[in-house]
Design an enzyme around this catalytic site. Structure first.
Site, PDB file in Angstrom:
ATOM      1  N   PRO A   9       0.788  -1.231   0.000  1.00 52.08           N
ATOM      2  CA  PRO A   9       0.000   0.000   0.000  1.00 52.08           C
ATOM      3  C   PRO A   9       0.822   1.284   0.000  1.00 52.08           C
ATOM      4  O   PRO A   9       1.811   1.390   0.742  1.00 52.08           O
ATOM      5  CB  PRO A   9      -0.812  -0.084   1.298  1.00 52.08           C
ATOM      6  CG  PRO A   9      -0.832  -1.514   1.643  1.00 52.08           C
ATOM      7  CD  PRO A   9       0.375  -2.162   1.043  1.00 52.08           C
ATOM      8  N   ASN A  10       0.379   2.203  -0.814  1.00 50.15           N
ATOM      9  CA  ASN A  10       0.903   3.575  -0.898  1.00 50.15           C
ATOM     10  C   ASN A  10       2.274   3.682  -1.558  1.00 50.15           C
ATOM     11  O   ASN A  10       2.754   4.787  -1.803  1.00 50.15           O
ATOM     12  CB  ASN A  10       0.952   4.242   0.497  1.00 50.15           C
ATOM     13  CG  ASN A  10      -0.428   4.319   1.126  1.00 50.15           C
ATOM     14  OD1 ASN A  10      -1.355   4.800   0.482  1.00 50.15           O
ATOM     15  ND2 ASN A  10      -0.580   3.824   2.335  1.00 50.15           N
ATOM     16  N   ARG A  17       5.116  10.953  -2.607  1.00 54.41           N
ATOM     17  CA  ARG A  17       4.672  10.738  -1.225  1.00 54.41           C
ATOM     18  C   ARG A  17       5.793  11.125  -0.246  1.00 54.41           C
ATOM     19  O   ARG A  17       6.883  10.544  -0.291  1.00 54.41           O
ATOM     20  CB  ARG A  17       4.364   9.252  -1.063  1.00 54.41           C
ATOM     21  CG  ARG A  17       4.071   8.821   0.330  1.00 54.41           C
ATOM     22  CD  ARG A  17       4.113   7.291   0.443  1.00 54.41           C
ATOM     23  NE  ARG A  17       3.709   6.902   1.784  1.00 54.41           N
ATOM     24  CZ  ARG A  17       3.889   5.684   2.276  1.00 54.41           C
ATOM     25  NH1 ARG A  17       4.450   4.739   1.546  1.00 54.41           N
ATOM     26  NH2 ARG A  17       3.507   5.414   3.502  1.00 54.41           N
ATOM     27  N   TYR A  22      10.740   9.353   1.838  1.00 55.77           N
ATOM     28  CA  TYR A  22      10.838   8.284   0.833  1.00 55.77           C
ATOM     29  C   TYR A  22      11.586   8.679  -0.433  1.00 55.77           C
ATOM     30  O   TYR A  22      11.746   7.853  -1.331  1.00 55.77           O
ATOM     31  CB  TYR A  22       9.432   7.783   0.483  1.00 55.77           C
ATOM     32  CG  TYR A  22       8.695   7.204   1.677  1.00 55.77           C
ATOM     33  CD1 TYR A  22       9.111   6.020   2.270  1.00 55.77           C
ATOM     34  CD2 TYR A  22       7.584   7.851   2.233  1.00 55.77           C
ATOM     35  CE1 TYR A  22       8.457   5.480   3.367  1.00 55.77           C
ATOM     36  CE2 TYR A  22       6.916   7.325   3.334  1.00 55.77           C
ATOM     37  CZ  TYR A  22       7.356   6.144   3.904  1.00 55.77           C
ATOM     38  OH  TYR A  22       6.713   5.618   4.989  1.00 55.77           O
ATOM     39  N   ASN A  71       8.266  -5.255   0.175  1.00 54.56           N
ATOM     40  CA  ASN A  71       7.998  -4.117   1.051  1.00 54.56           C
ATOM     41  C   ASN A  71       6.484  -4.035   1.189  1.00 54.56           C
ATOM     42  O   ASN A  71       5.792  -3.565   0.273  1.00 54.56           O
ATOM     43  CB  ASN A  71       8.559  -2.813   0.465  1.00 54.56           C
ATOM     44  CG  ASN A  71       8.355  -1.636   1.407  1.00 54.56           C
ATOM     45  OD1 ASN A  71       7.616  -1.734   2.391  1.00 54.56           O
ATOM     46  ND2 ASN A  71       8.994  -0.513   1.104  1.00 54.56           N
ATOM     47  N   ALA A  74       2.617  -0.434   5.290  1.00 53.58           N
ATOM     48  CA  ALA A  74       2.017  -0.472   6.635  1.00 53.58           C
ATOM     49  C   ALA A  74       1.484  -1.854   7.013  1.00 53.58           C
ATOM     50  O   ALA A  74       1.364  -2.174   8.201  1.00 53.58           O
ATOM     51  CB  ALA A  74       0.898   0.565   6.719  1.00 53.58           C
ATOM     52  N   GLU A  95      12.753  -8.839   3.289  1.00 53.90           N
ATOM     53  CA  GLU A  95      11.884  -7.708   3.622  1.00 53.90           C
ATOM     54  C   GLU A  95      12.695  -6.417   3.464  1.00 53.90           C
ATOM     55  O   GLU A  95      13.832  -6.341   3.936  1.00 53.90           O
ATOM     56  CB  GLU A  95      11.442  -7.881   5.091  1.00 53.90           C
ATOM     57  CG  GLU A  95      10.643  -6.737   5.651  1.00 53.90           C
ATOM     58  CD  GLU A  95      10.349  -6.953   7.152  1.00 53.90           C
ATOM     59  OE1 GLU A  95      11.042  -7.761   7.811  1.00 53.90           O
ATOM     60  OE2 GLU A  95       9.434  -6.277   7.645  1.00 53.90           O
ATOM     61  N   HIS A  97      12.468  -2.070   3.785  1.00 51.31           N
ATOM     62  CA  HIS A  97      11.786  -0.810   4.087  1.00 51.31           C
ATOM     63  C   HIS A  97      12.704   0.329   3.681  1.00 51.31           C
ATOM     64  O   HIS A  97      13.895   0.318   4.019  1.00 51.31           O
ATOM     65  CB  HIS A  97      11.404  -0.714   5.565  1.00 51.31           C
ATOM     66  CG  HIS A  97      10.430  -1.768   5.947  1.00 51.31           C
ATOM     67  ND1 HIS A  97       9.108  -1.715   5.563  1.00 51.31           N
ATOM     68  CD2 HIS A  97      10.587  -2.939   6.607  1.00 51.31           C
ATOM     69  CE1 HIS A  97       8.499  -2.800   5.992  1.00 51.31           C
ATOM     70  NE2 HIS A  97       9.377  -3.567   6.624  1.00 51.31           N
ATOM     71  N   ARG A 104      11.432   5.624  13.646  1.00 49.17           N
ATOM     72  CA  ARG A 104      10.157   6.308  13.462  1.00 49.17           C
ATOM     73  C   ARG A 104       9.198   5.945  14.600  1.00 49.17           C
ATOM     74  O   ARG A 104       9.628   5.500  15.651  1.00 49.17           O
ATOM     75  CB  ARG A 104       9.605   5.961  12.077  1.00 49.17           C
ATOM     76  CG  ARG A 104      10.563   6.400  10.959  1.00 49.17           C
ATOM     77  CD  ARG A 104      10.024   6.104   9.584  1.00 49.17           C
ATOM     78  NE  ARG A 104       8.795   6.841   9.316  1.00 49.17           N
ATOM     79  CZ  ARG A 104       7.999   6.583   8.285  1.00 49.17           C
ATOM     80  NH1 ARG A 104       8.303   5.613   7.432  1.00 49.17           N
ATOM     81  NH2 ARG A 104       6.893   7.287   8.097  1.00 49.17           N
TER      82      ARG A 104
HETATM   83  C1  DQA Z   1       7.685   1.545   4.706  1.00 55.02           C
HETATM   84  C2  DQA Z   1       7.571   1.804   6.212  1.00 55.02           C
HETATM   85  C3  DQA Z   1       6.148   1.568   6.687  1.00 55.02           C
HETATM   86  O1  DQA Z   1       6.057   1.824   8.087  1.00 55.02           O
HETATM   87  C4  DQA Z   1       5.190   2.501   5.973  1.00 55.02           C
HETATM   88  O2  DQA Z   1       3.881   2.239   6.372  1.00 55.02           O
HETATM   89  C5  DQA Z   1       5.334   2.411   4.500  1.00 55.02           C
HETATM   90  C6  DQA Z   1       6.672   2.377   3.928  1.00 55.02           C
HETATM   91  C7  DQA Z   1       9.082   1.888   4.164  1.00 55.02           C
HETATM   92  O3  DQA Z   1       9.389   1.445   3.068  1.00 55.02           O
HETATM   93  O4  DQA Z   1       9.843   2.603   4.810  1.00 55.02           O
HETATM   94  O5  DQA Z   1       4.358   2.492   3.766  1.00 55.02           O
HETATM   95  O6  DQA Z   1       7.457   0.173   4.463  1.00 55.02           O
END
Ligand code: DQA
Length: 140
Positions: A9-10, A17, A22, A71, A74, A95, A97, A104
């Site tokens: 997501p996102n 964003r 990011y 990735n 959330a 994994e 991020h 954070r």
């Molecule tokens: C993320 C970190 C997550 O906490 C966040 O919700 C994301 C991006 C990262 O790539 O840093 O959407 O996965």
């Protein structure tokens, strides 16, 4: 070697964003450069904002791909269903991020996925995806 990158997501909004967290680059443009630098690797990219679609993709690729870079955004911190899928499939997962989730908010510190992954890369920006792919190419 077949390696699939999955973003949750996102992460379709990368580049626009919260660029201070990011960065400014879209994932599509990063992926283009990644592929160009690794012409012998069979790289694929998939993104979805929907938990069930991510589950379906993990089930589909998780017994045939050689490596998955995930990735889950959330959903990392909330989804037991995704953790169960990561545990259920046979393809190893790294994994990733982009941000350093440990620097954070506390709710980002726990990952339901980590325990079922080969390893995790956090806080190294988009470079983390490249490192994960290189790990599979060397060790997969
Ligand atoms: C993320 C970190 C997550 O906490 C966040 O919700 C994301 C991006 C990262 O790539 O840093 O959407 O996965």
């Amino acid at each position: 070697m077949k390696i699939l990158i999955i973003n949750g997501p996102n992460l379709n909004l990368l580049g626009t964003r919260e660029p201070e967290i990011y960065g400014n680059q879209s994932f599509e443009s990063f992926f283009e450069g990644l592929q160009a630098g690794l012409p012998n690797a069979d790289l694929k990219y998939f993104q979805s904002n929907h938990e069930g679609t991510l589950l379906d993709k993990l089930h589909e690729a998780g017994f045939s791909a050689d490596g998955i870079v995930l990735n889950a955004g959330a959903l990392t911190h909330t989804s037991i269903a995704l953790a169960d899928a990561v545990a259920a499939i046979s393809t190893p997962i790294i994994e990733v991020h982009i941000s350093n989730v440990h620097r954070r908010e506390p709710f980002r510190h726990h990952s339901f996925l980590s325990a079922h992954c080969v390893g995790s890369i956090v806080g190294l920006g988009l470079e983390g995806y490249r490192l994960a792919v290189l790990w599979f190419l060397r060790n997969g």
